[in-house]
Motif scaffolding. Structure first.
Motif, PDB file in Angstrom:
ATOM      1  N   ALA D 161       0.408  54.957  75.460  1.00 34.64           N
ATOM      2  CA  ALA D 161       0.563  54.018  76.580  1.00 34.64           C
ATOM      3  C   ALA D 161       0.356  52.579  76.128  1.00 34.64           C
ATOM      4  O   ALA D 161       0.773  51.649  76.822  1.00 34.64           O
ATOM      5  N   HIS D 162      -0.326  52.434  74.990  1.00 32.12           N
ATOM      6  CA  HIS D 162      -0.740  51.099  74.538  1.00 32.12           C
ATOM      7  C   HIS D 162      -0.221  50.866  73.121  1.00 32.12           C
ATOM      8  O   HIS D 162      -0.111  51.811  72.337  1.00 32.12           O
ATOM      9  N   THR D 163      -0.007  49.607  72.782  1.00 31.07           N
ATOM     10  CA  THR D 163       0.482  49.317  71.428  1.00 31.07           C
ATOM     11  C   THR D 163      -0.584  49.536  70.362  1.00 31.07           C
ATOM     12  O   THR D 163      -0.278  49.773  69.215  1.00 31.07           O
ATOM     13  N   ASP D 164      -1.852  49.403  70.764  1.00 36.03           N
ATOM     14  CA  ASP D 164      -2.956  49.446  69.804  1.00 36.03           C
ATOM     15  C   ASP D 164      -2.726  48.444  68.676  1.00 36.03           C
ATOM     16  O   ASP D 164      -3.170  48.629  67.548  1.00 36.03           O
ATOM     17  N   MET D 165      -2.042  47.353  69.027  1.00 29.29           N
ATOM     18  CA  MET D 165      -1.808  46.247  68.093  1.00 29.29           C
ATOM     19  C   MET D 165      -2.451  44.977  68.612  1.00 29.29           C
ATOM     20  O   MET D 165      -1.892  43.889  68.479  1.00 29.29           O
ATOM     21  N   TYR D 166      -3.614  45.138  69.229  1.00 28.82           N
ATOM     22  CA  TYR D 166      -4.402  43.961  69.584  1.00 28.82           C
ATOM     23  C   TYR D 166      -5.097  43.458  68.322  1.00 28.82           C
ATOM     24  O   TYR D 166      -5.266  44.204  67.340  1.00 28.82           O
TER      25      TYR D 166
END
Lengths: 331, 331, 331, 331, 331, 331
Positions: D161-166
């Motif tokens: 659900a999230h890019t996990d590229m923060y």
């Protein structure tokens, strides 16, 4: 430094989940500023208020919706502020506060109705747009009383498994199955401006749909939603809402129990959250005067997925408000 | 008209459960006023602050205590203000606020320790007595750092199944099993002023109790509590606390899992709530400088009975504070 | 061949768990015959009836007790007929039926009161002894109205964490916290014949106990139960009940949450089931006219242990009835 | 007589659910042989190893994924060996063992990263293909470090659900929201070879997607999955994977909460299991070097349906391995 | 370097919770070495084996005990090796392995009995002491068959709410309510050497206790346990066990549901864990030949507290074994 | 005044949820009249009977389906009598009663089979159409024995994740995986008249589908349902059913775990309730002789959504019966 309206620096720090972890702090809706006094809402320039109504005594079967506002607030801490689909951060352009809850009277429907009507009227009087979290569906009636007093007879976009247009239960006129028949009777709703989406399930009798049918309510059964698809339903909503002020009432039991187990009268064969969220997004640009989300019952909400969905539905609606003509603009 | 200190009229209305039903409103601790800024605490005359620390990354097995503060607040709405056993309404004579939570850093123990120490120190600096709700037991170390900086080396009354005086886990010095060995090492605690009550359960090795034993800690095993009875244990506590400033640390796993299922490392053969509540009540009159309640883990808390018990334990402790010499008196 | 009164051969087969497994069949209380019409109760010679009252709208916090009767019935299938401690099989000498439930009116307290009073009066009129399963504690008031109409002013043996002798909540006179003040006001109860056991927990104010105290109610706090022991409490009960007709009202929250998590307003520091069962057994031989078990809330009842305990408490009470002077003897 | 590779006769008996019932025996993954020593894996000819990583301290909200490996193993006993859709029994042609878990360091992210990297590297060094079960998503970073050391810069097929590229959370660079930005920074991933599927939900800011967008990551939002249909998404995956070695990372929160309630940061409006399983089946024939399934959090997993789904997803992936060019062939 | 018997270096690393966190690894009992082949047990010098029997088809009401062995193993990872009360680390002096489970035949009681008897006999034949985890109570019969074949007619120390000495249920001789009447009939048990502790609850008839009573079984009801206290009960146990070889059978429903909710036929008014653990500790030094722990039903086990207690009870029993005359000594 | 067949005035009052709230009364199916004696069914003119079979000992993994009938009855109180989609109130034209349950023999499959066959045969003998609620799937075999004795060899419309046409498990011929192979062997079913819908999930071996395939069973895998759509599947059902008497067997695990978590062997990638309800509605007009709904396991049923769905599926089937040629017409 806070980039959002209404927030003090400190409030913004507590709101920002990359600074203050989501398990921290007091659980207002999305950790928004908590402002309970109308005068203070006005002073700080609030345009929208989240209003909880923790009442469920008009429930005819499984209760628990009285804990709906608290549960939705708790799960709302997971919602982030930028809606990429609607391309909106509602807090940038609107002052949105958590009002807290109306002081209901457990066990007493009519007294509670008075409290609700007064509280909503007080917000409307200072041009604060109320976004209500219930509570059972009976609460829509006093909210509509306050709204109609300000705006006149309204249309309604109503998501539900049930019409809630029964006349009585157990001989009583005020229950969570009767608010919209009352609202038509009281002249608060124009039935020809009402659309109901997601209706389904067995009925008490062949006559259950007579009142809405005879009064011109547009009824879309779940079977029709699935057969027609999301786009056609949205077109129907927009047609009904055309040229009218409308109220939005969202009963979480419009959804299938797989998506929303935490409710009092679940009905199988219901909407998916994809469908319902799409409908809520489609409300943008309509002439909407108020909104409620009702019937989330936390004691039955496994893994809190219903409350999480509820928090997202409220947020999706908030994201339509920057374009809403009934939200007070700044001078 | 509010009869309690610190409350505005409106805050009092929201606090009084015979006016505002307990399911209503924002869930601060007991629905106390929420005051997060030290300056504001000072301005309004707060003497005591409830401080949440939603951190559990020093947990070696089942986590979830990060949600402890929120769950205890939620269940605390059931607690009424007058303690008939202690014959005290703490809010009458003391200004007690809910500070909210410390902004911890999930996944980072040492950074979190700094944040905790700073937050507690800031409260102590303005003579606000901190009542901490955790969170895992590792947080007692930074709280003690701040306390010892103000008060010097402390005694401790410690309720727990475990000594939490291990040296390391997995080679690491900061975990929820090691805070009090660290605190002795750092000179924060005088081990001869420490009493531990409720110890039990299998150990890693024959040497597990060596550190406390050799350093003069008074250890009372659960077996001894049951054999001796409540009165003798209270006498032991009072003897240890005599003539010292003490910190109180209450790990919910001192209780048996039947009474406190919602914790990360439950141990069978534990205290009953009758016993533990009696011990907390007995703290009245002692020279106590701070308090924490830790290790309530809501994901494992069936029917929320652990959080409810936690809320009551905090309240029982608050009721000892009107007699506490370290609570700031008004000028 | 059925050895028990009131049973047909077939009903007995369905009752006997060594013939018909306990998961089989329709869940009446203990799988007793279901007889809903008073005329039929009379015709078949019933002397005692289990009466469910699925009403909880007078609840001020967590609801769900409306499902109490159904849950207690479901768990009651585990109870076997011979009570070895009391040395009684109540079904041998008494005709005991499951009446089913009173038709309450969800959301409407006063209408529901009328229905309850009528239903109980109808049973009393044919000399059937009612054993009530609630439902919230407000229902004791209309039951007492019917009882007092038949028997005159009554004493009461009341197990509870709370006095339920408050005057009003939210300005309303009928809630689950007020039935017994109303009952005294209405002359249904003689307060000098009332004993309350298990009282505890924080109160709203210093005055909460004024009404019972001034009116001569005997109040035994949980702290006293523990200090005095079971035997002395039983002696107090017997002294109070001496020479009076008494009603028994058993609120499940008299128990500690570890033993009875499934209730709306749990209070820690409560009775154990050992204590409470011993008290119920001690009622044998007293001049008791009616009984209710209230406040079991299934949505909060983990592993159904509260409902199971409730079913056993009702059974223990049934086992006192062969000796009860108010149970109709056969001609 | 065992027909499968790697199994002894006895191990096969314990594996075969028509001989040894599924509730029997020690719960390794699908009750495969448990071989923890790399030397022993090599000696017995293992080509694939299931590797648990019970770590969740990089979680920013609800933890519990530390119990993911154990829960997936427990539910995996329900999975049978023949995949009729893929027409494969992976154990026939491949030696597949359960390695057990990496010895993580609770509370210490960077030390844990070292342990993970070493363990994976040790398996890669003996040409054992690792199939990882987490644990939170932060663990993909050290796995990728080991993989890239062996295979060079990789592409990635990423369901989430999230890019996990923060970049950071709370100022920290290692969390479960940041692994893939780190992986790009460290040169482990070629962003132009990365495809992310299932992205959705509110974001922190308008800039959240900037990093992947600017670096050429192919992002497919959930809305696009639904609009495009399964086939087109598969075509996009295959296009991206064309001519590259790829890693597969499967975050269970790519699924809707109705299908996967047991996760830490659920997002509504998610994939169905029909969609996700179809995507996993489509990986067959691609040049994949490793796989992880992460973020299953058992404390929130009602009826264990998430862990069951996780076990099936791992099995579906195992069934692609007989055709995988990076699985060691026998001499 | 492993200090414990039977462990390889690697097995010891995986066992030591200060090296390998408790959530890591394959969940054998306490993460002991898993050795399923009798020959291998013998080769490695095992003296004691944990044996799971995942069978519950002889259950007359709520099933689920088939998952008892797996659940107890899972929670047993929380148990540490040094028992400070008994001052024993059983693994130091005894080779203790987890055998895994007997291959039962779901739905077929008599076939399962054969499998159980064979498996236990095979262990006894190589002088491995079996410590059994069930499963429903019917399994004690085939275990006793194997035990009596080796040791002759046995005494028994039996903790239970029920005698389990019924003749038939539904006309069938093998159920979980009948094993010990069968065992007396078959000459496996000497009823005069049997003591039953914790009996309580309603019975089917006045005759339920006739068989044990007439045959000289010593029956101690729960009421007697509470009245007499722990010490006197221990004296009774020791008197009965004096000069006999005894089997120990521990039904978890001997405990009160507050302490052990996870069981099929819970009975209120039960033992506390303090009492039961004290009884188990008192078994040290008696001439015991075998042990079973039965009737833990995980589907009803809230927060896993029953399985945790079960794991501790097994461990407490293991700690009695270094002094047990029937555990094989090394040459 | 009752408008429905079979109801007395009083029974109708208890049935009507606008008179008697749904939480009131004894939970028969939909609160229908409970008539257990065949003679009485006949006397009162019943044409259809709901028959519970609380047996699950043929279950190979998670049990609990023994509580299926009770749970479906409990949730069925939410179902209202008028089916607006089918435009039928089945109670208007048909006498439908709740028979209660068959007296099964826990732990004994073959004895239970005899009881089931006799009970069903007794109903068929008086031309009462049985609608069965299980229990595990093994019970379909004895039901088919009774049905085939009356009607001869039957076709079957079978919704399931599994074929249930295995030969043996653990060497035993009667389990919940084998009933339909037995039924073909015994000549009860004509495999060429059997259609199975929803098959999926991993299999034991490549040969698992051989028996149905070779014998001409029409198998529709879940993948095919999704690819083909509802209409084509309905056409396939109708083609198979053409010109035959058919039995309907509905295993709740045909549904996806998101829609039906409460079952013993859930399989991911399953049907939605939209699909399954559509299939059941399509049975109207077919020549159906009997129906069962099996494998609902309440201990795993979060928020009771599976039992609710089951109650609706039974009701949808009841609504097909007014058109069913095998339901006895009145003279």
């Amino acid at each position: 430094m806070p980039v959002y309206k209404l927030f003090t620096e400190e409030e913004y720090q507590l709101f920002d989940a990359k600074v203050s972890p989501r398990m921290a702090g007091i659980a207002t809706f999305m950790r928004l500023p908590h402002i309970h006094q109308p005068a203070e809402l006005q002073r700080r320039g609030a345009q929208v208020a989240i209003v909880g109504i923790p009442f469920d005594d008009a429930t005819t079967y499984r209760s628990g919706a009285r804990f709906g506002p608290r549960a939705v607030r708790e799960m709302s801490v997971m919602v982030r502020p930028y809606n990429a689909v609607q391309d909106v951060i509602p807090f940038e352009t609107l002052g949105i506060a958590d009002f807290g809850d109306v002081n209901v009277v457990p066990g007493y429907i009519e007294e509670t109705y008075q409290r609700i009507e007064e509280a909503i009227a007080a917000l409307l009087a200072i041009d604060v747009f109320p976004v209500v979290i219930g509570g059972d569906h009976s609460l829509s009636l006093p909210v509509l009383r306050a709204q109609a007093r300000k705006y006149g007879k309204l249309g309604m976009i109503h998501f539900d498994a049930h019409t809630d247009m029964y006349d009585t239960y157990f001989g009583k006129r005020y229950t969570h199955g009767t608010p919209f028949l009352r609202a038509v009777e009281e002249g608060l709703l124009d039935p020809e401006g009402v659309i109901q989406i997601g209706l389904r399930g067995p009925l008490y009798s062949r006559e259950d749909y007579d009142f809405p049918r005879k009064n011109g309510v547009k009824m879309i059964r779940a079977e029709e939603v699935f057969a027609w698809g999301v786009e056609r339903v949205i077109a129907e909503i927009q047609e009904r809402a055309q040229g009218r002020k409308c109220y939005v009432s969202l009963d979480i039991d419009s959804l299938d129990p797989a998506f929303a187990p935490g409710t009092g009268t679940p009905e199988v064969f219901g909407l998916t959250n994809r469908e319902l969220i799409s409908f809520v997004r489609s409300l943008r640009g309509l002439d909407i005067v108020g909104f409620d989300l009702v019937e989330i019952s936390p004691p039955y909400d496994t893994a809190n997925i219903t409350a999480l969905l509820g928090a997202n539905l409220v947020f999706e609606f908030l994201c339509t408000l920057p374009d809403n003509p009934n939200v007070k603009r700044e001078g």
